[in-house]
Design a protein around this motif. Structure first.
Motif, PDB file in Angstrom:
ATOM      1  N   GLN A   8      25.893  41.638  10.574  1.00 11.45           N
ATOM      2  CA  GLN A   8      24.745  40.752  10.714  1.00 11.45           C
ATOM      3  C   GLN A   8      25.169  39.313  10.943  1.00 11.45           C
ATOM      4  N   VAL A   9      26.320  38.934  10.430  1.00 13.54           N
ATOM      5  CA  VAL A   9      26.779  37.557  10.527  1.00 13.54           C
ATOM      6  C   VAL A   9      27.978  37.482  11.468  1.00 13.54           C
ATOM      7  N   CYS A  10      27.808  36.783  12.565  1.00  7.85           N
ATOM      8  CA  CYS A  10      28.883  36.596  13.544  1.00  7.85           C
ATOM      9  C   CYS A  10      28.792  35.172  14.063  1.00  7.85           C
ATOM     10  N   LEU A  11      29.774  34.352  13.739  1.00  4.32           N
ATOM     11  CA  LEU A  11      29.730  32.945  14.112  1.00  4.32           C
ATOM     12  C   LEU A  11      29.923  32.742  15.606  1.00  4.32           C
ATOM     13  N   ASP A  12      30.423  33.759  16.297  1.00  5.94           N
ATOM     14  CA  ASP A  12      30.522  33.659  17.757  1.00  5.94           C
ATOM     15  C   ASP A  12      29.136  33.685  18.396  1.00  5.94           C
ATOM     16  N   ASP A  13      28.174  34.310  17.722  1.00  6.28           N
ATOM     17  CA  ASP A  13      26.804  34.386  18.233  1.00  6.28           C
ATOM     18  C   ASP A  13      25.998  33.157  17.845  1.00  6.28           C
ATOM     19  N   THR A  14      26.057  32.777  16.586  1.00  8.59           N
ATOM     20  CA  THR A  14      25.281  31.636  16.101  1.00  8.59           C
ATOM     21  C   THR A  14      25.779  31.211  14.717  1.00  8.59           C
ATOM     22  N   PRO A  15      25.704  29.909  14.406  1.00  7.67           N
ATOM     23  CA  PRO A  15      26.016  29.456  13.053  1.00  7.67           C
ATOM     24  C   PRO A  15      24.783  29.363  12.163  1.00  7.67           C
ATOM     25  N   TYR A  16      23.594  29.690  12.702  1.00  7.44           N
ATOM     26  CA  TYR A  16      22.338  29.527  11.968  1.00  7.44           C
ATOM     27  C   TYR A  16      21.813  30.863  11.445  1.00  7.44           C
ATOM     28  N   ARG A  50      21.022  23.924  -7.811  1.00 10.29           N
ATOM     29  CA  ARG A  50      22.161  24.789  -7.485  1.00 10.29           C
ATOM     30  C   ARG A  50      22.365  24.870  -5.982  1.00 10.29           C
ATOM     31  N   LEU A  51      21.281  24.995  -5.229  1.00  5.50           N
ATOM     32  CA  LEU A  51      21.374  25.096  -3.774  1.00  5.50           C
ATOM     33  C   LEU A  51      22.022  23.857  -3.173  1.00  5.50           C
ATOM     34  N   LEU A  52      21.572  22.686  -3.564  1.00  4.49           N
ATOM     35  CA  LEU A  52      22.098  21.452  -2.993  1.00  4.49           C
ATOM     36  C   LEU A  52      23.513  21.174  -3.488  1.00  4.49           C
ATOM     37  N   PHE A  53      23.825  21.610  -4.699  1.00  3.96           N
ATOM     38  CA  PHE A  53      25.205  21.503  -5.177  1.00  3.96           C
ATOM     39  C   PHE A  53      26.136  22.348  -4.323  1.00  3.96           C
ATOM     40  N   LEU A  54      25.729  23.578  -4.029  1.00  2.95           N
ATOM     41  CA  LEU A  54      26.568  24.465  -3.221  1.00  2.95           C
ATOM     42  C   LEU A  54      26.786  23.906  -1.815  1.00  2.95           C
ATOM     43  N   ALA A  55      25.768  23.222  -1.282  1.00  2.26           N
ATOM     44  CA  ALA A  55      25.912  22.620   0.049  1.00  2.26           C
ATOM     45  C   ALA A  55      26.988  21.541   0.052  1.00  2.26           C
ATOM     46  N   SER A  56      27.247  20.924  -1.101  1.00  2.00           N
ATOM     47  CA  SER A  56      28.287  19.898  -1.194  1.00  2.00           C
ATOM     48  C   SER A  56      29.668  20.505  -1.383  1.00  2.00           C
ATOM     49  N   VAL A  57      29.725  21.791  -1.728  1.00  2.00           N
ATOM     50  CA  VAL A  57      31.002  22.472  -1.966  1.00  2.00           C
ATOM     51  C   VAL A  57      31.397  23.325  -0.761  1.00  2.00           C
ATOM     52  N   PHE A  58      30.483  24.158  -0.302  1.00  5.46           N
ATOM     53  CA  PHE A  58      30.737  25.023   0.848  1.00  5.46           C
ATOM     54  C   PHE A  58      30.692  24.223   2.141  1.00  5.46           C
ATOM     55  N   SER A  59      31.245  24.791   3.187  1.00  3.12           N
ATOM     56  CA  SER A  59      31.076  24.220   4.523  1.00  3.12           C
ATOM     57  C   SER A  59      29.871  24.906   5.169  1.00  3.12           C
ATOM     58  N   ILE A  60      28.774  24.911   4.426  1.00  2.00           N
ATOM     59  CA  ILE A  60      27.515  25.509   4.847  1.00  2.00           C
ATOM     60  C   ILE A  60      26.415  24.495   4.573  1.00  2.00           C
ATOM     61  N   ASP A  61      25.663  24.144   5.609  1.00  4.76           N
ATOM     62  CA  ASP A  61      24.627  23.127   5.504  1.00  4.76           C
ATOM     63  C   ASP A  61      23.263  23.773   5.271  1.00  4.76           C
ATOM     64  N   VAL A  62      22.429  23.103   4.508  1.00  2.00           N
ATOM     65  CA  VAL A  62      21.064  23.556   4.260  1.00  2.00           C
ATOM     66  C   VAL A  62      20.137  22.850   5.240  1.00  2.00           C
ATOM     67  N   HIS A  77      23.267  26.591   8.013  1.00  2.00           N
ATOM     68  CA  HIS A  77      24.145  26.367   9.161  1.00  2.00           C
ATOM     69  C   HIS A  77      25.585  26.437   8.674  1.00  2.00           C
ATOM     70  N   ILE A  78      26.374  27.333   9.237  1.00  2.08           N
ATOM     71  CA  ILE A  78      27.767  27.509   8.824  1.00  2.08           C
ATOM     72  C   ILE A  78      28.664  26.639   9.694  1.00  2.08           C
ATOM     73  N   ASP A  79      29.347  25.704   9.072  1.00  2.00           N
ATOM     74  CA  ASP A  79      30.219  24.761   9.797  1.00  2.00           C
ATOM     75  C   ASP A  79      31.679  25.171   9.621  1.00  2.00           C
ATOM     76  N   SER A  80      32.085  26.167  10.381  1.00  5.38           N
ATOM     77  CA  SER A  80      33.453  26.692  10.235  1.00  5.38           C
ATOM     78  C   SER A  80      34.502  25.704  10.725  1.00  5.38           C
ATOM     79  N   ASP A  81      34.162  24.860  11.693  1.00  7.02           N
ATOM     80  CA  ASP A  81      35.137  23.900  12.229  1.00  7.02           C
ATOM     81  C   ASP A  81      35.567  22.894  11.176  1.00  7.02           C
ATOM     82  N   SER A  82      34.625  22.417  10.378  1.00  8.41           N
ATOM     83  CA  SER A  82      34.978  21.456   9.325  1.00  8.41           C
ATOM     84  C   SER A  82      35.914  22.087   8.304  1.00  8.41           C
TER      85      SER A  82
END
Length: 321
Positions: A8-16, A50-62, A77-82
């Motif tokens: 279901q999750v493939c960053l080649d298709d979309t980061p959203y 918790r959600l906003l805390f995780l956004a500051s830790v993961f390279s995943i944006d809300v 949004h998954i920011d794999s480049d960062s």
């Protein structure tokens, strides 16, 4: 049979991605239980914090979120480049904000002269953590598990608090992202919890409106940056003011229970996204019911299905065409 998350999750298709986590056993995430009269409103702050805390830790944006009575919506949004550019030290420091790590990673972060084998083991662990910090399943796990433990302790019970699997939808293009965000931001209004977007407590849209009044965008959320151009910062490829106007007008129509024409001021952004006014209203109010595991315009869906050798979901295509 549910599709494996890896498919279901493939960053080649979309980061959203749009994710939904639902409670079981008639459990309440927040709100008031009409049977017992018990209020669980305070749990909203648990989830948002918790959600906003995780956004500051993961390279995943809300991008958007809404905390409902027995479920949670998030657009991520998954920011794999960062994440690829993080040093070993930064990866370990981020992971240690969630977990203790190992004695080797603790020694590495502590600094000082270390044996070569300690450095090697710490660096290997860092690569494992780096992969987890861009992983949608790990993000949702780190969000849901602490909330479940606190809720079970408060309810004085054991067992599952959330359904076993969170639901995820791949958002393949700008049209899908915009429609899904509007659906999430308008969820409290559609459910009768709030009268207006700016009054919808513990939602992304309220946080954005509060920030706009202070003439800035909230740091905890993925920003609107307008039309992408060379050298522009990462962010949602829309103007914030366009989105707020679109959301406000759509919300008025949803609240009135009408399916008539949308105000002419909305046409430019809908035309740019190639969504008709009628289709926009339908998908912005019934996103989950009208879409499948992948959402996008016809070309995006065709490309996705061809690359993954899957049968296309024409129901999703029709709404965004």
């Amino acid at each position: 049979m549910p599709m494996p998350r890896s498919q279901q999750v493939c960053l080649d298709d979309t980061p959203y991605y749009h994710c939904v986590a639902r409670c079981v056993r008639r459990a309440f995430l927040c709100g008031e239980d009409s049977f017992t009269g018990t209020s669980y409103e305070h749990r909203r702050s648990w989830v948002e914090s918790r959600l906003l805390f995780l956004a500051s830790v993961f390279s995943i944006d809300v991008c958007a979120y809404a905390v409902m009575t027995n479920h949670l919506h998030v657009v991520l949004h998954i920011d794999s480049d960062s994440a690829k550019n993080w040093s070993v030290f930064e990866v370990l420091e981020r992971w240690h904000r969630l977990h203790k790590g190992t004695s080797f990673t603790q020694q590495y972060v502590g600094g000082g002269t270390l044996p070569a084998y300690v450095i090697a083991l710490a660096e290997a662990a860092a690569e494992t953590y780096r992969a987890r910090l861009i992983d949608l399943s790990w993000f949702m796990k780190e969000l849901n598990e602490p909330i479940a433990r606190k809720a079970n302790a408060e309810d004085k019970c054991t067992g599952h608090f959330w359904e076993g699997r969170f639901k995820s939808q791949a958002l393949l293009d700008e049209a899908a992202v915009m429609a899904c965000m509007a659906y999430v931001d308008l969820n409290p209004i559609r459910s009768g919890i709030s009268e207006t977007p700016e009054d919808s407590d513990f939602t992304s849209i309220k946080k954005r409106v509060v920030a706009v009044k202070a003439k800035h965008q909230p740091k905890a959320l993925y920003p609107f940056v307008g039309n992408p151009r060379t050298g522009s910062p990462n962010g949602l490829p829309f103007e914030l003011v366009d989105y707020l106007v679109l959301l406000d007008m759509t919300g008025r129509i949803v609240k009135a229970g009408k399916r008539g024409s949308i105000d002419v001021s909305l046409l430019p952004i809908l035309q740019r996204l190639n969504i008709s006014s009628e289709n926009w209203l339908c998908i912005a109010t019934e996103f989950e019911a009208r879409t499948g595991s992948v959402v996008g315009q016809e070309l995006s869906i065709d490309h996705y299905c061809e690359s993954h050798q899957r049968q296309c979901n024409r129901k999703s295509i029709k709404l965004l065409a």
